[in-house]
Design an enzyme around this catalytic site. Sequence first.
Site, mmCIF file in Angstrom:
data_model
loop_
_atom_site.group_PDB
_atom_site.id
_atom_site.type_symbol
_atom_site.label_atom_id
_atom_site.label_comp_id
_atom_site.label_asym_id
_atom_site.label_seq_id
_atom_site.Cartn_x
_atom_site.Cartn_y
_atom_site.Cartn_z
ATOM 1 C CB CYS A 56 -0.900 -0.156 1.059
ATOM 2 S SG CYS A 56 -2.466 1.144 0.888
ATOM 3 C CG HIS A 59 -3.478 -3.755 3.173
ATOM 4 N ND1 HIS A 59 -2.293 -3.060 4.118
ATOM 5 C CD2 HIS A 59 -3.964 -2.886 2.519
ATOM 6 C CE1 HIS A 59 -2.535 -1.801 3.741
ATOM 7 N NE2 HIS A 59 -3.697 -1.644 2.839
ATOM 8 C CD GLU A 106 -0.650 -5.538 5.852
ATOM 9 O OE1 GLU A 106 -0.176 -6.038 4.807
ATOM 10 O OE2 GLU A 106 -1.169 -4.425 5.864
#
Lengths: 276, 993
Positions: free
Chosen positions: A106, A235, A237
């Site tokens: 990002c 994302h 994560e």
Amino acid sequence: MAKSVRAIVIAGNGTNCEREVAFACLSAGANVADIVHIAELISGRIQLKDYHFLNLAGGFLDGDDLGSAKAGANRLTYAKVHGSHNTLRNEIEQFIADGKLVMGVCNGFQLMVKMGLLPAVGGSFGEQTSSLTFNDRGRFEDRWCYLKVDSDSPCIYTKGLESLYLPVRHGEGKFVVDRTETLSQIRSLHLAPVHYSNAECQEPVMEYPLNPNGSLDAIAGICDETGRLFGLMPHPEAYIHRTHHPRWTREPDLPEEGMGLWLYQNAVAFIRNELL
Amino acid sequence: MAWRILVGLKKHIKDARGERVKRNIADHLGIHLTSVKTIDVYTVDAVLSESDVHRAAQGPFSDPVIQNYAINNPLAEDFDVIIEVGYRPGVTDNVGRTAREAIEYLTGRKFAQGEAVYTSVQYLLSGQISTHDAERIARDFLANELIQHWTVVSKSKFDFNRGIAVSIPRVTGATPPEIKTVDIEVSDDELLEISRKGMLALNLEEMRSIQNYFRQDNVKAARKEVGLGAKPTDAELEALAQTWSEHCKHKIFAAQIEYQDEQGNLQIINSLFKSFIVQVTADIRTLREQQDICLSVFKDNAGVIRFNDDWSLVFKVETHNSPSALDPYGGALTGIVGVNRDPFGTGLGARLIFNTDVFCFASPFYNKPLPPRLLHPRRIFEGVVEGVEHGGNKSGVPTVNGSIVFDDRFAGKPLVYCGTAALMPRLVNGQPGHEKRARVKDRIVMVGGRIGKDGIHGATFSSEELHEGSPVTAVQIGDPITQKRMFDFLLIARDRGLYNAITDNGAGGLSSSVGEMAEDTGGFEMHLDRAPLKYKGLQPWEILISEAQERMTLAVPPKKLLEFMKLADEMGVEATDLGEFTASGYFHCLYEKKTLTYLSMDFLHNGVPQMVIPAKWTPPNYADPDVSVPQDLSKTLEKLLGRLNVCSKESVVRRYDHEVQAGTVIKPLVGIANDGPSDAAVIRPLLDSFEGVVVSHGICPRYSDIDTYHMMANAIDEGLRNYVSVGGDVSHVAGLDNFCWCDPVLSEKTPDGPYKAAQLVRANQALYDYCLAYEIPLISGKDSMKNDYMVGETKISIPPTVLFSVIGKINDVRQSISMDVKQPGDLLYLLGLTRDELGGSEYFAMFGEIGNSVPRVDAPTAIKRYRTINRAQLLGLVASCHDLSEGGLGVALAEIAFAGGLGLKVDLRNVDIEGPLRVDHLLFSESASRLLVTVSPRNRSSFEALFESQSCCCIGSVIADKQLDVIGLNGETLMSSQLADLKEAWQRPLREL
């Protein structure tokens, strides 16, 4: 432990996702995942060269006030490390030259692109040839997206993967390039490992909301030719465990491990095999 | 000289911002343009070489792939009118601050005092627009004249060689700092005039007690010793006004209220706050003994409860109504960034884990004439949503729960509730994390942003209704990045044990933060000339009460000061030693060594006279609605689903990052297409643990039209029922009450004060009764008591509104439940009685009616149900669970079906009802405490056994066909609706906002 995989996550000035990125690295088998404030790097007390895997986490560097990650890129370019002639940018370039891994998610991806670290065709680090700009809808959006993986990409993070399902959370994620040659190089060298796609993850799509921002060629992420540098808007994560999935309460067969973890596992495996 | 750097998009790049502005101008003002393009302008007022300016323009200010730039030349071409919008002097310019830092990195030189970068935006409008329309676009949409100025130039007048003339919004005209005294030995009328003119918002009795204080001989003598005369200084009056403001002192909640009920019984209530709010919490804590979860209540910036052995949970909800009415974006941004500092500044400090937002607006499609000074509700909607979006997203705090309530009375004052929760270590360096205490000789250190005139009189201003002369300075703009840097630094400082106490600088600024912290030691000495300023020209009293944002005040032990300051410097955070905490008993401020204030701490904090407020309850009586049963109930249901209070808020929810920190387990949007309306959020704050936090809320101002007692009861019930729906543990739960009222004090302006005060009493009575019955301790809250609009003869008062926020725990997030139906064949249960309770309902409101039969909450039955549903959830018997609220059973059925992408077959004959009930009333009654649950057939007997002897009826089942089939009371097919139609009706109204 004789040989340990060491990951670093740079924090400060508006990064937001450093904790979950560090957690993802550890969950994927990294022995160390240090969250390091940029002031620590500038002070010279902590050095990049002591790590294998540099993570540039999501957030809003300096509020994205001059355009996403622009002021952040400027800081890395000009901030001098104490007791050295190097800027942080020099240290990152040395890190890359040492064959190590960098992943930006990002805002971290925006930072890599705006520093000219991606796609850096022919190793031309420093020249910005692509960018990430305002979503076609002109707004920030949080939404999960299907991603088709290009199996011919040199990207070491997506090796062996076919598809992903991850959230995007951005207002400036539309991928654009400076000229058509850049795009043809990205295509021919397979430097776009992930594309926004339909729910079956078969075809890249341009239609909103499957393609949430109007990215050129539905590109969601870019790697360099070595495949060691990778940035993406979604994302990884944010999908480490099944309970991250937006429909985990209705899909009992979801595996415990989330799809985003796979990218970190590939990174850790690469370090174990190639760098230790 | 000042340089102007202009940055615009290259021709082939889509200008998404410009296109959105174009759409909005059409929607808001009905002016249709052919195109809008935008150019960013940086006015650099600093000594720089030409080559440095070029490097800045090329580098950080523009993106070579998508943008062009020009220096001191215009970039604009192809337009009919150009409008440039910039900030007024002294207004926070976040982009300008980042731009300045970027140049400093680039040149390796810090800007000198007075040097700055100012940003503005040029809008290039094309199309047929008159000068009048262009002015309207600037004034009514692009700019807010309170904080911005604009220039409109038509193409024919535009200078294509030089562009728009440079204007530098530098703060000028500074008067030298001065300490003035005020003569208060004057008549009562003059005392009131001093209060009014000085924007002190103090009433006559309060002014008189100040007068009396200064008359005392010992006061005079003490003042003489520090070089002060008998007259108060301007700063002293300001400090008193701020400390005694309604906003800070909650004088209405502390008042003596003489309450007369409908039978004429008189009751004297000495402080609503103490009698109901504090009391119920104390009673519950006594009742629960070992199971008490409260750690710190009502004494700190936020409430603290137990989470587990290692961590505590902190929660606070605030309102930011008046500023949001004036500047919706800045007001809401400051609201969220401001409430972030409350949990952060609680105990020794806590890490933020989520935000919540609840807004009350008038309809964005409002099309009646608006009284002067009010912004259109649509503009308020857009601005507030964007402000919270920027505040929350940029701070890296997920926004996980909220709602939007619509009622046209909120045109007078929108309500903007912002909440933040945080996680705090149980022990910090061996000390309880939720406790703090400043010590004598500790240094007073201010950290974070600099001081400007921002928000001066904000605390007193929010205690006043909106009027013609509301000050420009009442508006602040938050800066999430400066705050984020400060928080990053403070968490490290906390863990290194570098301070003894911390608090937020919010309303009242240093006066309030230092004044309150100094209660620990009994005094302080602070040197205001040492405070870092944004610009020159602040008067000493302004430094004292400025509400400039992003600042915390800390008590740093002298031994740790050096280490503290060094760390701050390294992390790019400004920290200033302003003085020390003492045991002198005095609020002692100095400016250039001269005493500016010398007030007794005791008088300041305890000297405010108690108000006496009359309250008289006369129950209203409305006509019973004369509405016959609609012919086509499918269409009626669709209409209800499309009501603003019911319809999907997805377009807003998606603009908030609700997943950052990777802990959001039950998201605000759930179901097969990730778009169903979740009842509550479940968060996993520790990535290596499955323990979760559950957060929800209840709010139902419509019921206030009938009886605020039941409004409050329903809000508490709704909050708890949302909480329990997702699996929140009802034995580990706490509540927060946020009252927003219209002025309840009898006066010429408020002849109906006794009624409004009675409404306030009744809401508090219910708060006590229901929190006790549910065993929900209250841990924090806030009141905002002057939500009226009054200009000339026009008065708009909001409906009395309480947001009841609920926070608690789920032991294992993997046991949480979402509201969407899961499997065809699952059985559908309705838990709880349905009564003829449509008073204040959304259904009646659809016909413009209120009615009288407001839903009544049967607490003992409800809590039994909630405890049982918890057991069913833990046993894994529940596939989905959804609460019934606005629009009753009909709306809830539609929601769970389309969220799950599966149909329902429902037989209304099986619904547990009380008394005879018309079928439309049965479908849309808003009887409280009801839940819709689906259960797999294999769990049928275990589920039913748990609910034996409770109201629990199997009313149908989940079907594969995507439709809602309802059998009526006579066995007839009452409804057969396609889910797609219902969902479309629900999604359409706010989809494009």
